[in-house]
Design a protein around this motif. Structure first.
Motif, mmCIF file in Angstrom:
data_model
loop_
_atom_site.group_PDB
_atom_site.id
_atom_site.type_symbol
_atom_site.label_atom_id
_atom_site.label_comp_id
_atom_site.label_asym_id
_atom_site.label_seq_id
_atom_site.Cartn_x
_atom_site.Cartn_y
_atom_site.Cartn_z
ATOM 1 N N ILE A 56 61.659 44.729 49.985
ATOM 2 C CA ILE A 56 62.597 44.442 51.068
ATOM 3 C C ILE A 56 61.822 43.910 52.262
ATOM 4 O O ILE A 56 60.903 44.564 52.772
ATOM 5 C CB ILE A 56 63.379 45.706 51.468
ATOM 6 N N GLY A 93 65.690 42.552 55.936
ATOM 7 C CA GLY A 93 66.590 43.156 54.960
ATOM 8 C C GLY A 93 66.779 42.346 53.703
ATOM 9 O O GLY A 93 67.401 42.816 52.747
ATOM 10 N N SER A 123 73.050 39.674 51.713
ATOM 11 C CA SER A 123 72.901 40.024 53.130
ATOM 12 C C SER A 123 72.999 38.803 54.035
ATOM 13 O O SER A 123 73.344 38.926 55.210
ATOM 14 C CB SER A 123 71.562 40.732 53.344
ATOM 15 N N SER A 168 75.356 48.475 47.440
ATOM 16 C CA SER A 168 74.498 49.388 48.192
ATOM 17 C C SER A 168 74.004 48.704 49.450
ATOM 18 O O SER A 168 73.906 47.468 49.520
ATOM 19 C CB SER A 168 73.308 49.831 47.330
ATOM 20 N N ASP A 169 73.669 49.515 50.452
ATOM 21 C CA ASP A 169 73.034 49.011 51.669
ATOM 22 C C ASP A 169 71.541 49.318 51.718
ATOM 23 O O ASP A 169 70.800 48.724 52.504
ATOM 24 C CB ASP A 169 73.702 49.611 52.911
ATOM 25 N N ASP A 170 71.090 50.282 50.881
ATOM 26 C CA ASP A 170 69.688 50.714 50.951
ATOM 27 C C ASP A 170 68.981 50.718 49.597
ATOM 28 O O ASP A 170 67.829 51.156 49.501
ATOM 29 C CB ASP A 170 69.603 52.108 51.570
ATOM 30 N N ARG A 209 69.368 52.667 47.287
ATOM 31 C CA ARG A 209 69.240 54.033 46.785
ATOM 32 C C ARG A 209 70.607 54.631 46.441
ATOM 33 O O ARG A 209 70.771 55.239 45.390
ATOM 34 C CB ARG A 209 68.539 54.917 47.824
ATOM 35 N N GLN A 232 78.659 45.622 51.813
ATOM 36 C CA GLN A 232 77.295 46.063 51.542
ATOM 37 C C GLN A 232 76.368 44.861 51.344
ATOM 38 O O GLN A 232 76.816 43.760 51.014
ATOM 39 C CB GLN A 232 77.255 46.967 50.310
ATOM 40 N N ARG A 233 75.066 45.095 51.525
ATOM 41 C CA ARG A 233 74.080 44.013 51.512
ATOM 42 C C ARG A 233 73.667 43.598 50.099
ATOM 43 O O ARG A 233 73.279 42.434 49.883
ATOM 44 C CB ARG A 233 72.836 44.442 52.295
#
Length: 453
Positions: free
Chosen positions: A117, A121, A143, A170-172, A174, A206-207
């Motif tokens: 990443i 982002g 993103s 998801s954004d992260d 995880r 979400q990204r």
């Protein structure tokens, strides 16, 4: 004297007309209970299907909100835009994922193997992509859109492909949220190539997206995100969830390949789901609508309808998309050169983004929503004018059960009816007095003529 009586007569007629107009504007065919959450000065709700079905105007102009005393209260109605903004597309990056781990190649730290990443982002590849044989999923970075994504377009390199895909967001990288399951398709039939490469996402923000291929991964030539600038009709600028009406009654038209149906409501339809009656069917169709039986048909959308059997089950065409259309009469015209749809009738569902209703909780509850009077004009005001910069919290409301239809009260208990009777009586007396005066004047004039002779 005559001028005075004429003025009194005109005043009586005007008063009666205004009384009758006020009475008609208070009448609605259907009323629904409104449930309020908490205590607030304003409340908002998404207009439900039952209200659209009861409305007699395509713009919901006959909608009213009443308090417990039966008084109308101010409201705003933020309807879907009459013309949808054209979609925009943006090419996005994707990264093949190896089939290691339950999360399709996610390492212990949460970042997929072979991907890092960047500070902004976005994702960067750090290792060679796995071969197609060792790949079970793809990671897509959306993103760069910077907002809601309506759909993901996967351009297939394969000459022929049919398979299911599961999509998570998801954004992260995880924590993943499941979004949808759909199928992609690319087949050739009678010299034409039929493709279904669009994955509808309905405004995901979400990204990152993860595509898990359930029937083998395809060869991807490119990927793009589809989005709209300023899309949505809710007060905060985001689209309210789309509503669907299933089980629309279909009937055959006069010509072969013609299928007719009515929406039976003022729905601002922008999606049409057509399920074909027989498997292994491909047909081109044109969708048309009109306001009533006297109006001409006009084209709304066209596309390829299909229902194909595959190793993973049936593949069906996605819903047809078009600008919001509140017409009630619809027609599907199928190209019959290749046999049309065969036997049976197609099944149709209509979808739309509902309007957002906000009203002032003036007066005592219970509040009710009324609708169903074609003669009414819209009384809605702009939402900004309704809120007038107030900082009050806007509570949530919901439409409940239908209330008994308001019956006409007996004359003895109707103060408006009593007033109308008095006004009509005054008018009749005034007309009678005028007639008497005219008769006397005519008689006296005749007597003077005889005396003069």
């Amino acid at each position: 004297m005559k001028r005075l009586l004429a003025a009194l007569s005109l005043s009586a007629l005007t008063s009666v007309a205004f009384a009758d107009a006020g009475q008609s504007h208070a009448q609605v065919a259907r009323r629904f209970a409104l449930g309020l959450d908490g205590s607030a000065a304003y409340y908002t709700l998404a207009v439900p299907q039952t209200v659209y079905a009861a409305s007699l105007r395509n713009d919901l102009g006959d909608l009213r909100v009443f308090n417990g005393a039966g008084e109308p209260v101010p409201y705003s109605l933020d309807a879907p835009p009459p013309v949808a903004a054209p979609p925009q597309t943006l090419a996005v990056h994707w990264f093949p994922l190896p089939p290691s781990g339950a999360a399709a190649g996610v390492a212990t730290g949460g970042v997929p193997l072979g991907v890092s990443i960047a500070a902004d982002g976005s994702l960067r590849a750090t290792a060679a992509a796995p071969s197609r044989a060792n790949r079970s999923a793809d990671l897509v970075d959306v993103s760069a859109v910077g907002g809601a994504v309506d759909a993901l377009l996967i351009h297939l390199r394969n000459d022929s492909y049919q398979g299911r895909v599961h999509v998570d967001a998801s954004d992260d990288l995880r924590n993943w949220q499941p979004l949808t399951d759909t199928q992609l398709l690319k087949v050739s039939s009678e010299g034409r190539t039929l493709t279904q490469e669009r994955i509808a996402l309905d405004g995901v923000r979400q990204r990152y997206l993860r595509l898990s291929w359930l029937d083998g991964a395809p060869a991807i030539a490119g990927a793009a995100a589809e989005f709209r600038s300023g899309d949505g009709n809710a007060p905060d600028g985001t689209a309210l969830p789309r509503q669907w009406r299933d089980g629309v009654t279909m009937r055959a038209g006069a010509a072969a390949g013609e299928y007719l149906f009515d929406t039976d409501g003022a729905y601002p339809v922008d999606r049409l789901r057509v399920d074909l009656p027989q498997p292994n069917t491909i047909a081109h169709a044109t969708i048309q609508s009109r306001e009533n039986a006297q109006a001409p048909w006009r084209d709304v959308a066209d596309g390829v309808l299909f229902r194909l059997q595959g190793k993973a089950g049936e593949q069906r065409n996605p819903p047809l998309a078009f600008a919001p259309d509140a017409d009630r009469a619809w027609r599907i015209v199928v190209d019959m050169r290749n046999g049309g749809l065969g036997g049976g009738m197609p099944a149709v569902s209509v979808g739309w983004h509902p309007a957002s209703l906000t009203f002032v909780a003036r007066g005592a509850p219970p509040f009710a929503l009324g609708v169903g009077n074609a003669s009414l004009e819209s009384a809605a005001v702009g939402r900004d004018a309704l809120l007038i910069g107030a900082t009050s919290v806007v509570g949530s409301a919901r439409v409940g059960d239908a209330l008994p239809s308001p019956a006409a009260p007996p004359a003895a208990g109707d103060p408006d009816a009593k007033r109308r009777y008095v006004l009509w009586a005054a008018l009749l007396v005034a007309v009678g007095v005028l007639g008497t005066i005219a008769w006397r004047l005519a008689r006296d004039g005749g007597n003077r003529d005889r005396e003069g002779r």
